[in-house]
Design a protein around this motif. Structure first.
Motif, PDB file in Angstrom:
ATOM      1  N   TRP A  59       0.773  -1.401  -0.047  1.00  0.00           N
ATOM      2  CA  TRP A  59      -0.032   0.000   0.255  1.00  0.00           C
ATOM      3  C   TRP A  59       0.830   1.282  -0.254  1.00  0.00           C
ATOM      4  O   TRP A  59       0.432   2.257   0.273  1.00  0.00           O
ATOM      5  CB  TRP A  59      -0.964   0.134   1.280  1.00  0.00           C
ATOM      6  N   PHE A  63       1.217   4.216   3.971  1.00  0.00           N
ATOM      7  CA  PHE A  63       0.485   3.129   5.198  1.00  0.00           C
ATOM      8  C   PHE A  63       1.444   2.833   6.334  1.00  0.00           C
ATOM      9  O   PHE A  63       0.832   2.885   7.384  1.00  0.00           O
ATOM     10  CB  PHE A  63       0.047   2.324   4.235  1.00  0.00           C
ATOM     11  N   THR A  67       0.398   3.573  10.102  1.00  0.00           N
ATOM     12  CA  THR A  67       0.109   2.704  11.165  1.00  0.00           C
ATOM     13  C   THR A  67       1.209   3.260  12.149  1.00  0.00           C
ATOM     14  O   THR A  67       0.803   2.894  13.334  1.00  0.00           O
ATOM     15  CB  THR A  67       0.520   1.484  10.337  1.00  0.00           C
ATOM     16  N   GLU A  71      -0.234   3.786  15.929  1.00  0.00           N
ATOM     17  CA  GLU A  71       0.069   2.779  17.254  1.00  0.00           C
ATOM     18  C   GLU A  71       1.015   3.770  18.274  1.00  0.00           C
ATOM     19  O   GLU A  71       0.735   3.633  19.473  1.00  0.00           O
ATOM     20  CB  GLU A  71       1.080   1.875  16.613  1.00  0.00           C
ATOM     21  N   ILE A  93      -9.779  -1.391  17.406  1.00  0.00           N
ATOM     22  CA  ILE A  93     -10.036  -1.673  16.154  1.00  0.00           C
ATOM     23  C   ILE A  93      -8.857  -1.708  15.209  1.00  0.00           C
ATOM     24  O   ILE A  93      -8.742  -2.428  14.120  1.00  0.00           O
ATOM     25  CB  ILE A  93     -10.679   0.028  15.788  1.00  0.00           C
ATOM     26  N   THR A  94      -7.762  -0.978  15.638  1.00  0.00           N
ATOM     27  CA  THR A  94      -6.585  -1.328  15.134  1.00  0.00           C
ATOM     28  C   THR A  94      -6.020  -2.705  15.084  1.00  0.00           C
ATOM     29  O   THR A  94      -5.630  -2.972  13.913  1.00  0.00           O
ATOM     30  CB  THR A  94      -5.346  -0.310  15.731  1.00  0.00           C
ATOM     31  N   ILE A  96      -8.077  -5.484  15.193  1.00  0.00           N
ATOM     32  CA  ILE A  96      -8.714  -6.152  14.228  1.00  0.00           C
ATOM     33  C   ILE A  96      -8.236  -6.182  13.026  1.00  0.00           C
ATOM     34  O   ILE A  96      -8.093  -6.778  12.268  1.00  0.00           O
ATOM     35  CB  ILE A  96     -10.278  -5.540  14.629  1.00  0.00           C
ATOM     36  N   CYS A  97      -7.747  -4.714  12.665  1.00  0.00           N
ATOM     37  CA  CYS A  97      -7.315  -4.606  11.249  1.00  0.00           C
ATOM     38  C   CYS A  97      -5.975  -5.336  11.002  1.00  0.00           C
ATOM     39  O   CYS A  97      -5.689  -5.675   9.832  1.00  0.00           O
ATOM     40  CB  CYS A  97      -7.190  -3.028  10.980  1.00  0.00           C
ATOM     41  N   ALA A  98      -5.243  -5.278  12.203  1.00  0.00           N
ATOM     42  CA  ALA A  98      -3.834  -6.141  12.041  1.00  0.00           C
ATOM     43  C   ALA A  98      -3.899  -7.620  11.911  1.00  0.00           C
ATOM     44  O   ALA A  98      -3.234  -8.040  11.073  1.00  0.00           O
ATOM     45  CB  ALA A  98      -3.090  -5.705  13.262  1.00  0.00           C
ATOM     46  N   ALA A 100      -6.711  -9.122  10.695  1.00  0.00           N
ATOM     47  CA  ALA A 100      -7.178  -9.264   9.137  1.00  0.00           C
ATOM     48  C   ALA A 100      -6.052  -9.185   8.195  1.00  0.00           C
ATOM     49  O   ALA A 100      -5.881 -10.013   7.118  1.00  0.00           O
ATOM     50  CB  ALA A 100      -8.216  -8.455   8.772  1.00  0.00           C
ATOM     51  N   THR A 101      -4.929  -8.241   8.311  1.00  0.00           N
ATOM     52  CA  THR A 101      -4.064  -7.970   7.537  1.00  0.00           C
ATOM     53  C   THR A 101      -3.008  -9.133   7.521  1.00  0.00           C
ATOM     54  O   THR A 101      -2.578  -9.931   6.564  1.00  0.00           O
ATOM     55  CB  THR A 101      -3.220  -6.641   7.829  1.00  0.00           C
ATOM     56  N   GLN A 102      -2.762  -9.885   8.919  1.00  0.00           N
ATOM     57  CA  GLN A 102      -1.941 -10.875   8.948  1.00  0.00           C
ATOM     58  C   GLN A 102      -2.410 -12.123   8.297  1.00  0.00           C
ATOM     59  O   GLN A 102      -1.800 -12.907   7.722  1.00  0.00           O
ATOM     60  CB  GLN A 102      -1.700 -11.105  10.600  1.00  0.00           C
TER      61      GLN A 102
END
Length: 142
Positions: A59, A63, A67, A71, A93-94, A96-98, A100-102
């Motif tokens: 990205w 990005f 990020t 953090e 929320i961060t 959850i996104c991490a 999903a990315t992993q």
């Protein structure tokens, strides 16, 4: 028939006990320092592992910087009494996104476990510190 009225929840009911408060502050300090020093810092200052990971995500550099700032901001927010509940909610929320990315972008679902555990910890902090949400909204509305 008699109706029993529920006792109104006071702000004092939202405050944790003395021992729980100490445990919360310990967890908040450890996680806050972790996200400032060990997680956000390497992203912001371009450590080799962070560079490779974000190149794989694809990205762009913005990005990685974004990020890292999120953090570090979340870590600082965990250490500020007025901001700890909103910061914990945002870090949930961060994470959850991490996770999903992993799992989906980087193809490492086993590495998504740590961010998912942190989601639970941050949600617990946000719940226990929910009284600071009122303080935060008062601060924002001034």
């Amino acid at each position: 028939m008699t109706a029993i009225a529920a006792a109104p929840q006071t702000l004092a009911a939202a405050h944790p006990s003395k021992i729980r408060n100490r445990v919360l502050w310990t967890v908040q300090i450890v996680l806050g320092l972790f996200f400032i020093i060990a997680s956000g810092g390497p992203k912001l200052f371009g450590q080799a592992d962070a560079l490779r990971t974000f190149q794989t995500i694809g990205w762009g550099e913005w990005f990685r910087y974004f990020t890292g700032l999120v953090e570090i901001s979340g870590g600082i927010g965990l250490l500020v009494p007025r901001l700890n509940a909103p910061a914990a909610a945002g870090m949930s929320i961060t994470m959850i996104c991490a996770a999903a990315t992993q799992a989906f972008v980087l193809g490492s679902p086993a590495l998504a476990l740590f961010p998912l555990i942190l989601v639970g910890v941050f949600a617990w902090i946000a719940y226990e510190r929910r009284a600071s949400f009122a303080t935060f909204t008062d601060l924002v509305h001034r």
